[in-house]
Design a protein around this motif. Structure first.
Motif, PDB file in Angstrom:
ATOM      1  N   VAL A  64       7.798   5.745  -0.979  1.00 47.19           N
ATOM      2  CA  VAL A  64       7.770   6.748  -0.236  1.00 47.19           C
ATOM      3  C   VAL A  64       6.841   6.092   0.981  1.00 47.19           C
ATOM      4  O   VAL A  64       6.978   6.443   2.135  1.00 47.19           O
ATOM      5  N   HIS A  65       5.837   5.355   0.814  1.00 47.62           N
ATOM      6  CA  HIS A  65       4.937   4.832   1.730  1.00 47.62           C
ATOM      7  C   HIS A  65       5.324   3.461   2.164  1.00 47.62           C
ATOM      8  O   HIS A  65       4.693   3.082   3.249  1.00 47.62           O
ATOM      9  N   PHE A  66       5.951   2.733   1.256  1.00 50.11           N
ATOM     10  CA  PHE A  66       6.124   1.406   1.473  1.00 50.11           C
ATOM     11  C   PHE A  66       7.532   0.692   0.836  1.00 50.11           C
ATOM     12  O   PHE A  66       7.763   1.420  -0.190  1.00 50.11           O
ATOM     13  N   ASP A  67       7.960  -0.333   1.285  1.00 57.74           N
ATOM     14  CA  ASP A  67       9.229  -0.707   0.786  1.00 57.74           C
ATOM     15  C   ASP A  67       9.242  -2.284   0.526  1.00 57.74           C
ATOM     16  O   ASP A  67       8.981  -3.134   1.525  1.00 57.74           O
ATOM     17  N   LEU A  68       9.073  -2.770  -0.721  1.00 57.76           N
ATOM     18  CA  LEU A  68       8.594  -4.194  -0.999  1.00 57.76           C
ATOM     19  C   LEU A  68       9.729  -5.202  -0.420  1.00 57.76           C
ATOM     20  O   LEU A  68       9.462  -6.183  -0.599  1.00 57.76           O
ATOM     21  N   SER A  69      11.080  -4.586  -0.038  1.00 57.98           N
ATOM     22  CA  SER A  69      11.835  -5.607   0.377  1.00 57.98           C
ATOM     23  C   SER A  69      11.638  -6.225   1.574  1.00 57.98           C
ATOM     24  O   SER A  69      12.230  -7.029   1.874  1.00 57.98           O
ATOM     25  N   TYR A  70      10.857  -5.662   2.503  1.00 59.59           N
ATOM     26  CA  TYR A  70      10.384  -6.142   3.731  1.00 59.59           C
ATOM     27  C   TYR A  70       8.755  -6.177   3.921  1.00 59.59           C
ATOM     28  O   TYR A  70       8.480  -6.797   4.824  1.00 59.59           O
ATOM     29  N   VAL A  71       7.955  -5.586   2.919  1.00 56.84           N
ATOM     30  CA  VAL A  71       6.431  -5.616   3.222  1.00 56.84           C
ATOM     31  C   VAL A  71       6.168  -6.736   2.105  1.00 56.84           C
ATOM     32  O   VAL A  71       6.047  -6.328   0.980  1.00 56.84           O
ATOM     33  N   PRO A  72       5.442  -7.841   2.388  1.00 61.11           N
ATOM     34  CA  PRO A  72       4.820  -8.600   1.575  1.00 61.11           C
ATOM     35  C   PRO A  72       3.651  -7.887   0.937  1.00 61.11           C
ATOM     36  O   PRO A  72       2.918  -7.236   1.465  1.00 61.11           O
ATOM     37  N   LEU A  73       3.508  -8.546  -0.185  1.00 65.19           N
ATOM     38  CA  LEU A  73       2.315  -7.709  -0.921  1.00 65.19           C
ATOM     39  C   LEU A  73       0.998  -8.000  -0.519  1.00 65.19           C
ATOM     40  O   LEU A  73       0.176  -7.228  -0.490  1.00 65.19           O
ATOM     41  N   LYS A  74       0.834  -8.958   0.019  1.00 62.02           N
ATOM     42  CA  LYS A  74      -0.410  -9.405   0.617  1.00 62.02           C
ATOM     43  C   LYS A  74      -0.737  -8.381   1.846  1.00 62.02           C
ATOM     44  O   LYS A  74      -1.782  -7.863   2.026  1.00 62.02           O
ATOM     45  N   HIS A  75       0.375  -8.092   2.821  1.00 62.76           N
ATOM     46  CA  HIS A  75       0.116  -7.209   3.703  1.00 62.76           C
ATOM     47  C   HIS A  75      -0.191  -5.723   3.173  1.00 62.76           C
ATOM     48  O   HIS A  75      -0.920  -5.136   3.953  1.00 62.76           O
ATOM     49  N   LEU A  76       0.500  -5.429   2.172  1.00 59.21           N
ATOM     50  CA  LEU A  76       0.381  -4.114   1.520  1.00 59.21           C
ATOM     51  C   LEU A  76      -0.996  -3.800   1.109  1.00 59.21           C
ATOM     52  O   LEU A  76      -1.522  -2.762   1.437  1.00 59.21           O
ATOM     53  N   GLY A  77      -1.653  -4.873   0.269  1.00 62.90           N
ATOM     54  CA  GLY A  77      -2.855  -4.823   0.065  1.00 62.90           C
ATOM     55  C   GLY A  77      -3.879  -4.590   1.079  1.00 62.90           C
ATOM     56  O   GLY A  77      -4.948  -3.988   1.300  1.00 62.90           O
ATOM     57  N   TYR A  78      -3.765  -5.246   2.300  1.00 63.55           N
ATOM     58  CA  TYR A  78      -4.564  -5.332   3.491  1.00 63.55           C
ATOM     59  C   TYR A  78      -4.465  -3.875   3.902  1.00 63.55           C
ATOM     60  O   TYR A  78      -5.435  -3.297   4.554  1.00 63.55           O
ATOM     61  N   LYS A  79      -3.207  -3.407   4.224  1.00 69.57           N
ATOM     62  CA  LYS A  79      -2.842  -1.966   4.871  1.00 69.57           C
ATOM     63  C   LYS A  79      -3.511  -1.111   3.900  1.00 69.57           C
ATOM     64  O   LYS A  79      -4.134  -0.195   4.504  1.00 69.57           O
ATOM     65  N   ALA A  80      -3.424  -1.340   2.614  1.00 72.00           N
ATOM     66  CA  ALA A  80      -4.051   0.157   1.649  1.00 72.00           C
ATOM     67  C   ALA A  80      -5.416   0.224   1.973  1.00 72.00           C
ATOM     68  O   ALA A  80      -5.933   1.287   2.081  1.00 72.00           O
ATOM     69  N   VAL A  81      -6.024  -0.942   2.249  1.00 67.15           N
ATOM     70  CA  VAL A  81      -7.499  -1.007   2.382  1.00 67.15           C
ATOM     71  C   VAL A  81      -7.760  -0.279   3.856  1.00 67.15           C
ATOM     72  O   VAL A  81      -8.768   0.562   4.169  1.00 67.15           O
ATOM     73  N   MET A  82      -7.116  -1.077   4.740  1.00 63.72           N
ATOM     74  CA  MET A  82      -7.462  -0.749   6.239  1.00 63.72           C
ATOM     75  C   MET A  82      -6.987   0.950   6.655  1.00 63.72           C
ATOM     76  O   MET A  82      -7.909   1.480   7.232  1.00 63.72           O
ATOM     77  N   VAL A  83      -6.082   1.601   6.070  1.00 65.74           N
ATOM     78  CA  VAL A  83      -5.766   2.821   6.365  1.00 65.74           C
ATOM     79  C   VAL A  83      -6.801   3.834   6.114  1.00 65.74           C
ATOM     80  O   VAL A  83      -7.255   4.842   6.205  1.00 65.74           O
ATOM     81  N   ASN A  84      -7.530   3.505   4.766  1.00 65.45           N
ATOM     82  CA  ASN A  84      -8.773   4.095   4.431  1.00 65.45           C
ATOM     83  C   ASN A  84     -10.020   3.857   5.352  1.00 65.45           C
ATOM     84  O   ASN A  84     -10.954   4.915   5.679  1.00 65.45           O
ATOM     85  N   LEU A  85     -10.223   2.659   5.603  1.00 61.45           N
ATOM     86  CA  LEU A  85     -11.342   2.229   6.802  1.00 61.45           C
ATOM     87  C   LEU A  85     -10.993   3.091   8.044  1.00 61.45           C
ATOM     88  O   LEU A  85     -12.035   3.623   8.589  1.00 61.45           O
ATOM     89  N   SER A  86      -9.775   3.245   8.339  1.00 60.22           N
ATOM     90  CA  SER A  86      -9.695   3.922   9.599  1.00 60.22           C
ATOM     91  C   SER A  86     -10.208   5.317   9.591  1.00 60.22           C
ATOM     92  O   SER A  86     -10.587   5.971  10.577  1.00 60.22           O
TER      93      SER A  86
END
Lengths: 348, 348
Positions: A64-86
């Motif tokens: 729904v929010h991400f597709d692991l076929s092109y989002v590396p998991l490290k980037h996903l973890g980073y983004k999951a935190v970042m969207v909340n800090l925003s």
């Protein structure tokens, strides 16, 4: 970009829940003096003196929010935190702590979760927040990440969506549409990869827009800048769902209208060239693309001298009376009503 | 117990995300003076004076933590909030706010989510907490609920898992094993229902244990009682995973051992009779069943006179030196080591 499928894998069931949390979070350091107790008890304990506490939460679902076929998991973890800090910054607050819960199916080995938490740790370090808790459970299908972020703001410094007044200036940080066009490029490469798994995509000419999609940054710096400039916005929101959706929130909650000027909306040259390549209108992308994580805010005209020279900030319009409605003023000087795009999440 | 499949259904896609949140939460009232701003902005805003803030979070996944074929959605919403409040109380704190996020597939109509939120509202009302935020998104499969609970505790009143000292008394509230045996009864009825969908289960003789499974209560009253009795536990934890798992947490984090007395573990008569019916050992159920949501804590022997007459509290053992290990002293006066049962979540 595509994960190596032949890495050594450790089964999650080898660790158990408590071992897994310990393993994934043992390197995380406590940075905030407000963190009295972090992970390891029934709840974390925080202490704030003479400040308001800000809390926000978001759920990210695979498929729904991400597709692991092109989002590396490290980037996903980073983004999951970042969207909340925003969301914390959009209150004019300082982010101080996060909790991260994950539900994960057996198809993920431990090494995948280590990558995810490496991203969470990188974001925590850069934005100076403490990981203070969370929950780790299995899911029947896929990966789901729930993040709650906590912040503080001095009394009377918090900014809501509801304070915009007619004649206020509408201001944005950064530029728009890049994350959306980055996603278009990544999805095209995914289709190429399906046909030829040995293809090595050359994404260098799309480096800015791909990075905006994979590793967006929350505008912590703008909150500090506004403080240094002695500007308190009258209303503020972060741009996660697209500029038009967010200005509608501000206008609805402030009971005002607005004029946005098409020619003022900041666009990166890579967005303009990629829009031409994909034959998409760049203004449409800027208004409806989403995932920009820039700040959209309104200020009193009295504060204009304080911000006008700053390259990080752009005035894109004016707040109007509610009865005048919400409009985009085009380069051809026609006025087009700004309408909600609706939310596609439940329409498959 | 089984949902009527022929109710009128409203598709979630008819409402969209913002309409859905508004619709589901419009009846919720703000009860706490610490809630400055609830749902409707980028983040909620709270204000606590001279108190510590406590934060905890939990993730509940369909098929892992609950089975909708016998758990009504209203009960599920109630329980999702309650399990988090239980963690707040286990810090000796007062619960004040919750956030609730849900990921839900298209198979759920609006009416199902209304039931879920009716349960969330009922728990919020009974425990006097404000719903201050959350996120609503679609999932590819099933229902997932993420709750974060926030509470406050006066300085130096918070109780960790790590404070137990040798010779302290080990005390519990309520009784054990009822929720687990309630689940056994419900699972048996589900099998009967599969064979004969017109069967009407008569659960009256199991009313207490079924209610402990479907509508458990967090022990807010015990936190108030301890305050009234002027007792501050040296360590405390809530019993969600079973008594043996929780005493292991206390002993590990406090670096102590313990003796638990089998004959002292409180059991309801319905648990004893149902264990006989199912031919299961009631002590095993009490130690490993879980979902009791009672409080397990340790107190100084000096505080024993304050609690000894109270029918809500039972002394079940003593804290020992770490080198003496963790043991159950049976009715036959043999000493059996208490071991972790491990966590089955990732073992399919």
């Amino acid at each position: 970009m595509i994960e190596d499928k032949n890495q050594q894998r450790t089964q999650l069931s080898d660790l158990g829940e408590f071992g897994l949390i310990d393993h994934l979070t043992k390197h995380f350091e406590i940075k905030q003096t407000s963190t009295v107790k972090g992970i390891g008890d029934d709840a974390a304990v925080l202490k704030f003196d003479d400040k308001k506490v800000v809390v926000t939460t978001d759920l990210l679902v695979e498929g729904v929010h991400f597709d692991l076929s092109y989002v590396p998991l490290k980037h996903l973890g980073y983004k999951a935190v970042m969207v909340n800090l925003s969301d914390v910054y959009a209150m004019n607050a300082t982010a101080t702590q996060v909790t991260v819960s994950i539900a994960v199916s057996n198809r993920f080995p431990l090494e995948a979760l280590e990558d995810l938490y490496a991203g969470i740790e990188a974001a925590s370090a850069l934005y100076n927040v403490d990981l203070i808790g969370g929950d780790t459970t299995s899911s029947n299908k896929g990966l789901l990440i729930s993040v709650t972020a906590i912040g503080t703001v001095e009394n009377d410094r918090e900014v809501y969506r509801s304070g915009a007044k007619p004649n206020d200036l509408i201001v944005v940080s950064g530029d728009f549409g890049a994350a959306y066009m980055g996603l278009q490029v990544l999805e095209r490469e995914k289709e190429v990869f399906k046909v030829n798994p040995n293809s090595q995509p050359d994404l260098e000419m799309y480096s800015y827009i791909v990075e905006r999609q994979l590793k967006p940054e929350a505008r912590q710096d703008i909150i500090k800048l506004l403080r240094d400039l002695d500007v308190k916005p009258t209303s503020m929101i972060d741009v996660s769902d697209g500029l038009s959706s967010e200005i509608i929130h501000i206008c609805k909650q402030s009971e005002v209208g607005c004029d946005l000027y098409e020619e003022k909306i900041p666009l990166d040259p890579q967005v303009i060239s990629t829009c031409e390549e994909f034959n998409i209108d760049s203004t449409t992308v800027a208004l409806n693309g989403g995932e920009d994580y820039e700040l959209l805010f309104t200020i009193s005209q009295d504060d204009f001298p304080k911000i006008k020279a700053n390259p990080n900030l752009t005035v894109i319009g004016f707040v109007k009376e509610a009865r005048e409605g919400l409009h985009l003023v085009t380069r051809a000087d026609t006025r087009i009503p700004i309408k909600a795009q609706g939310w596609k999440g439940f329409n498959d």
